[in-house]
Design a protein around this motif. Structure first.
Motif, short mmCIF file in Angstrom:
data_model
loop_
_atom_site.label_atom_id
_atom_site.label_comp_id
_atom_site.label_asym_id
_atom_site.label_seq_id
_atom_site.Cartn_x
_atom_site.Cartn_y
_atom_site.Cartn_z
N CYS A 277 0.83 -1.20 0.00
CA CYS A 277 0.00 0.00 0.00
C CYS A 277 0.87 1.25 0.00
CB CYS A 277 -0.90 -0.04 1.24
SG CYS A 277 -2.33 1.02 1.07
N LEU A 278 0.63 2.12 -0.99
CA LEU A 278 1.37 3.38 -1.05
C LEU A 278 0.71 4.40 -0.14
CD1 LEU A 278 2.03 3.62 -4.90
CD2 LEU A 278 3.73 3.23 -3.10
N PRO A 279 1.41 5.48 0.23
CA PRO A 279 0.84 6.47 1.14
C PRO A 279 -0.45 7.09 0.59
CG PRO A 279 3.18 6.88 0.83
CD PRO A 279 2.82 5.76 -0.07
N ASP A 280 -0.59 7.17 -0.75
CA ASP A 280 -1.80 7.79 -1.29
C ASP A 280 -2.95 6.80 -1.45
OD1 ASP A 280 -0.87 6.28 -3.34
OD2 ASP A 280 -0.85 7.88 -4.84
N GLY A 281 -2.80 5.58 -0.92
CA GLY A 281 -3.89 4.62 -0.93
C GLY A 281 -3.86 3.62 -2.07
N GLN A 282 -3.07 3.87 -3.13
CA GLN A 282 -2.97 2.90 -4.21
C GLN A 282 -2.36 1.62 -3.67
OE1 GLN A 282 -2.02 4.31 -8.26
NE2 GLN A 282 -0.96 5.96 -7.17
N SER A 283 -2.78 0.48 -4.23
CA SER A 283 -2.19 -0.77 -3.75
C SER A 283 -1.95 -1.72 -4.90
CB SER A 283 -3.08 -1.40 -2.68
OG SER A 283 -4.24 -1.93 -3.29
N PHE A 284 -1.11 -2.71 -4.65
CA PHE A 284 -0.75 -3.68 -5.68
C PHE A 284 -0.43 -5.00 -5.00
CE2 PHE A 284 2.81 -1.17 -4.31
CZ PHE A 284 3.79 -2.10 -4.02
N ALA A 285 -0.52 -6.08 -5.77
CA ALA A 285 -0.22 -7.40 -5.22
C ALA A 285 1.29 -7.59 -5.14
CB ALA A 285 -0.82 -8.48 -6.12
N THR A 286 1.76 -8.19 -4.03
CA THR A 286 3.20 -8.45 -3.89
C THR A 286 3.43 -9.67 -3.01
OG1 THR A 286 5.28 -7.59 -3.07
CG2 THR A 286 3.32 -6.77 -1.98
N PRO A 287 4.43 -10.48 -3.36
CA PRO A 287 4.75 -11.63 -2.52
C PRO A 287 5.58 -11.23 -1.31
CG PRO A 287 6.18 -11.60 -4.45
CD PRO A 287 5.27 -10.41 -4.57
N HIS A 288 5.89 -9.97 -1.16
CA HIS A 288 6.79 -9.50 -0.11
C HIS A 288 6.21 -9.73 1.29
CE1 HIS A 288 9.56 -6.74 1.96
NE2 HIS A 288 10.35 -6.99 0.92
N ALA A 289 7.11 -10.01 2.24
CA ALA A 289 6.67 -10.24 3.62
C ALA A 289 6.06 -8.97 4.20
CB ALA A 289 7.87 -10.67 4.46
N PRO A 290 5.08 -9.12 5.07
CA PRO A 290 4.42 -7.94 5.66
C PRO A 290 5.41 -7.05 6.40
CG PRO A 290 3.23 -9.96 6.19
CD PRO A 290 4.50 -10.39 5.55
N GLY A 291 5.14 -5.76 6.40
CA GLY A 291 5.99 -4.81 7.12
C GLY A 291 6.26 -3.57 6.27
N GLU A 292 7.16 -2.72 6.76
CA GLU A 292 7.53 -1.52 6.02
C GLU A 292 8.56 -1.88 4.95
OE1 GLU A 292 6.17 1.58 6.59
OE2 GLU A 292 4.85 0.45 7.94
N ALA A 293 8.40 -1.34 3.76
CA ALA A 293 9.35 -1.61 2.69
C ALA A 293 9.42 -0.40 1.77
CB ALA A 293 8.94 -2.86 1.90
N THR A 294 10.25 -0.50 0.73
CA THR A 294 10.39 0.60 -0.21
C THR A 294 10.18 0.09 -1.62
OG1 THR A 294 11.99 1.64 1.25
CG2 THR A 294 11.95 2.41 -1.01
N LEU A 295 9.35 0.81 -2.36
CA LEU A 295 9.10 0.44 -3.75
C LEU A 295 10.11 1.16 -4.64
CD1 LEU A 295 7.44 -0.72 -6.11
CD2 LEU A 295 5.98 1.31 -5.93
N LEU A 296 10.76 0.38 -5.52
CA LEU A 296 11.71 0.97 -6.47
C LEU A 296 11.04 1.10 -7.82
CD1 LEU A 296 14.65 1.74 -7.42
CD2 LEU A 296 14.87 -0.68 -8.01
N LEU A 297 10.94 2.34 -8.30
CA LEU A 297 10.43 2.57 -9.64
C LEU A 297 11.51 3.30 -10.43
CD1 LEU A 297 6.74 3.82 -9.21
CD2 LEU A 297 7.51 1.68 -10.27
N ARG A 298 12.08 2.61 -11.43
CA ARG A 298 13.08 3.28 -12.26
C ARG A 298 12.38 4.30 -13.16
NH1 ARG A 298 17.96 2.70 -9.99
NH2 ARG A 298 18.54 0.52 -9.67
N PRO A 299 13.02 5.39 -13.48
CA PRO A 299 12.37 6.45 -14.28
C PRO A 299 11.83 5.92 -15.60
CG PRO A 299 14.46 7.22 -13.42
CD PRO A 299 14.36 5.76 -13.06
N GLU A 300 12.52 4.94 -16.21
CA GLU A 300 12.07 4.47 -17.52
C GLU A 300 10.86 3.54 -17.41
OE1 GLU A 300 14.99 4.08 -16.24
OE2 GLU A 300 15.51 1.95 -16.13
N ALA A 301 10.50 3.14 -16.15
CA ALA A 301 9.32 2.28 -15.98
C ALA A 301 8.04 3.10 -16.05
CB ALA A 301 9.40 1.54 -14.66
N LEU A 302 8.16 4.41 -15.97
CA LEU A 302 6.99 5.29 -16.01
C LEU A 302 6.69 5.70 -17.45
CD1 LEU A 302 8.01 7.49 -12.97
CD2 LEU A 302 6.07 5.90 -13.04
#
Ligand code: ATP
Ligand code: MG
Lengths: 374, 294
Positions: A277-302
């Motif tokens: 869950c992003l701070p603005d409420g958007q969410s996405f599916a992830t296999p990542h373990a629960p907890g605080e993490a950081t999403l990496l978005l490379r500029p060319e992915a946008l």
């Protein structure tokens, strides 16, 4: 599958039992080194570094200034002694071996060519020292100069060479003794951009041709990405991450690597039961373990056009644009995530300064880093 | 006025006065000495303006008159002076080379202080410093007392008035002369080259012979020449520390001018020293030229 694999154990033909793996060209085990600073404190330059070359690899040591790259290289060549740890070259420990007996050679940062000797004597120095006969030295020097593209320059003096040529002489000199491993300490940093790119390709090709390990030091991430089989990212005397360039770029293990290699957008994420869950409420599916993490978005992915399927969207105002020829670099100010960087292929509608746009990123295969965003 | 002419005029204006000064006061005396060496000594000192080659004959072997007689002792003294000067150069090198190396690797503050210490003796009169050496070297001096106190020698050793004392004294006097040019070339030494040499398989000794020595050769040659020349003509050190026993060519020349009052002969001896120095300088010049070409 080799023919031997079909033999039952114990019935292998004579001589094939000892299929011991080739020794690693270089293995460093828990290397530690600290320096006494003039102010009276101590400065830890290497803080438990372990590194093993699988084969004749091109490994780059990448890291910010002062992170211990040169120190690590010097412990391999023998100019620095370790406080603790081991260095093995070709399977045998050289930790106690003086520099002049180690089967490695170095291309020094400012070349360190012998100014009072001709090009030929510089290149043939290691053989001269080893007491080889003159004819053999002359042939080998000729070969080496040919290899680095300086054929026929034997008689020149060092002062009569350009920076790029000196660089090649330094390379030929280090390779003439047929080292098991070549160490290069920022060998290209003094060259201009074009020459630098040319030398990058040549070095890489040379390493493949010679089939020996190269340990290459740089603090230029682009150089590291283009040349290396593997990159070791160093910071504070520790290896932050080691892996193939694509691995490091796409799935960095920590924030330092993500930030140091390439541009990145790092967004804080809270993971609960399979959803990020992003701070603005958007969410996405992830296999990542629960907890605080950081999403990496490379500029060319946008991108400006929404991809098929579920996507994350970021709306904001364009604050800066740079046109690079192939791309537009954009700094987007978003209310929820601060400034984000994007790289848009040119050809589409030109984003104009101050306008509001929405950028999209596919919501699948996103990489999360196990640390909370800064 | 063209630029070239202006440049020339500026050059003349700038260098004219020093050039004339040098010509008069440097080459003038040399010329006088050269002329005097071909004249006849006056009866009560000074010169008579009559051409004579016998001054050189006395030294080199063709003078055979009652007053102007060949004596091989002059050549012997000259050769001995060459030997003592050469040994002084070697001794100074042996002291200064490691010292310069050591000092060049010090912290900047320490380094400046060490260089100051090397030049410090210049601030004290030469004669005073040499008499200090007499106090050290004489039979009842500090050195002998120390040696006897330690039981290393039974009686005092004759240090004073020997070749050893003269070489020691000259080495001491000329150390700054040797040190400064040596230091200049050693300080410029590229540490990375030394590491590169070792990286390429050279032992310390090989690195010294193949990298360090050639790179510091200009300093070695410069320091040696600048030490050798004044050592060859020196007369103060041999007269204080060598006494009457160790005579150098400088003492001989001094005697001819001050006590024997035979100026033409003194001039001829001085020309002998001059020619030796010239030969040396020409040899060095040629060597440097060959070095630059290869
Ligand atoms: N001989 C030394 N004495 C004291 N400290 C040293 C010495 N050599 C290196 N260091 C310190 O160790 C740390 C690592 O130095 P190193 O030269 O390995 O950095 P680097 O990664 O090569 O940096 P750069 O990219 O600027 O060349 C630095 O903080 C440096 O100040
Ligand atoms: Mg470095």
């Amino acid at each position: 599958m080799t023919p031997f694999d079909t033999y039952p154990a114990g019935l292998l033909p004579a001589g094939s039992q000892d299929r011991t793996p080739m020794p690693s060209p270089l293995e460093i085990i828990d290397a530690r080194k600290s320096f006494r600073t003039p102010e009276g404190g101590t400065m830890t330059a290497l803080d438990g570094i372990s590194l093993k070359l699988a084969s004749a690899e091109f490994v780059t040591l990448l890291g910010p200034s002062g992170c211990g790259k040169t120190t690590l290289l010097r412990t391999i060549s023998g100019f620095e002694t370790l406080d603790a740890g081991e260095v093995l070259i070709d399977g045998s420990a050289v930790t106690q071996m003086p520099a002049h007996r180690r089967p490695v050679n170095t291309v020094f940062q400012r070349y360190a060519l012998f100014g009072h000797m001709s090009v030929a004597r510089n290149v043939g120095y290691a053989l001269e020292i080893a007491g080889r006969d003159k004819r053999e030295i002359r042939t080998r020097v000729g070969e080496m100069l040919e290899l680095v593209g300086l054929a026929g320059m034997e008689k020149r003096s060092i002062q009569q060479l350009s920076g790029g040529q000196q660089q090649r002489v330094a390379l030929a000199r280090a390779l003439a003794a047929k080292p098991k491993l070549l160490l290069l300490d920022e060998p290209l940093s003094a060259l201009d951009k074009n020459l630098r790119q040319k030398m990058q390709q040549e070095l890489k090709a040379l390493q493949r041709e010679l089939g020996i390990g190269f340990i290459f030091v740089t603090h230029d991430q682009e150089e590291a990405l283009t040349m290396s089989d593997r990159i070791a990212v160093l910071a504070h005397g520790q290896i932050q991450q080691i892996g193939a360039p694509t691995e490091l770029y796409q799935t960095p293990a920590n924030l330092f690597t993500a930030d140091f290699l390439g541009e990145s957008n790092l967004l804080p994420v809270t993971v609960t039961s399979g959803r990020g869950c992003l701070p603005d409420g958007q969410s996405f599916a992830t296999p990542h373990a629960p907890g605080e993490a950081t999403l990496l978005l490379r500029p060319e992915a946008l991108s400006v056009t929404p991809p098929d399927g579920h996507a994350l969207s970021f709306t904001g105002t364009i604050r800066e644009t740079y046109y690079t020829g192939t791309d537009h670099q954009i700094a987007l100010e978003t209310p929820a995530h601060g400034t984000m960087h994007a790289l848009l292929r040119s050809g589409g509608a030109l984003p104009c300064l101050g306008s509001e746009i929405t950028l999209y990123a596919p919501a699948q295969g996103l990489h999360l880093i196990d640390e909370a965003a800064p | 006025m063209s630029l070239a002419r202006r440049k020339l005029l500026q050059l003349v204006g700038l260098l004219g006065v020093p050039t004339v000064f040098l010509l008069i006061f440097f080459f003038g005396p040399l010329l006088i000495m050269l002329v005097y060496s071909f004249l006849t000594p006056g009866l009560y000192g000074g010169v008579d303006w009559i051409f004579s080659h016998l001054n050189y004959g006395r030294i080199l072997g063709w003078a055979d008159t009652r007053y102007e007689k060949f004596d091989p002792v002059y050549i012997a003294i000259f050769l001995r002076s060459l030997k003592l000067a050469a040994l002084t150069v070697l001794a100074s090198l042996a002291v200064c080379y490691p010292a310069a190396f050591w000092i060049s690797r010090m912290r900047p503050g320490m380094r400046d202080f060490a260089i100051f210490l090397v030049t410090l003796p210049f601030f004290v009169s030469l004669i005073v410093r040499l008499f200090a050496w007499v106090l050290i070297l004489r039979p009842t001096g500090f050195l002998n007392q120390g040696l006897m106190g330690l039981g290393l020698t039974g009686g005092p050793i004759e240090f004073l008035y020997t070749d050893f004392a003269v070489i020691l004294g000259m080495t001491y006097v000329f150390i700054p002369f040797m040190f400064l040019p040596l230091y200049g070339s050693i300080e410029k030494l590229d540490m990375a080259q030394i590491e590169a040499s070792s990286d390429l398989g050279a032992t310390r000794f090989q690195t010294f012979r193949k990298v360090i020595l050639p790179a510091t050769l200009p300093g070695i040659v410069g320091g040696s020449i600048i030490t050798f020349i004044p050592a060859l003509g020196n007369f103060i050190v041999p007269s204080v520390l060598g006494g009457a026993k160790v005579l150098m060519i400088g003492n001989l020349i001094e005697q001819q001018f001050l006590s024997a009052r035979n100026w033409p002969f003194g001039s001829a001896l001085a020309m002998l020293v001059m020619s030796a120095v010239l030969v040396l300088l020409i040899a060095q010049f040629r060597l440097a030229k060959k070095e630059a070409q290869s």
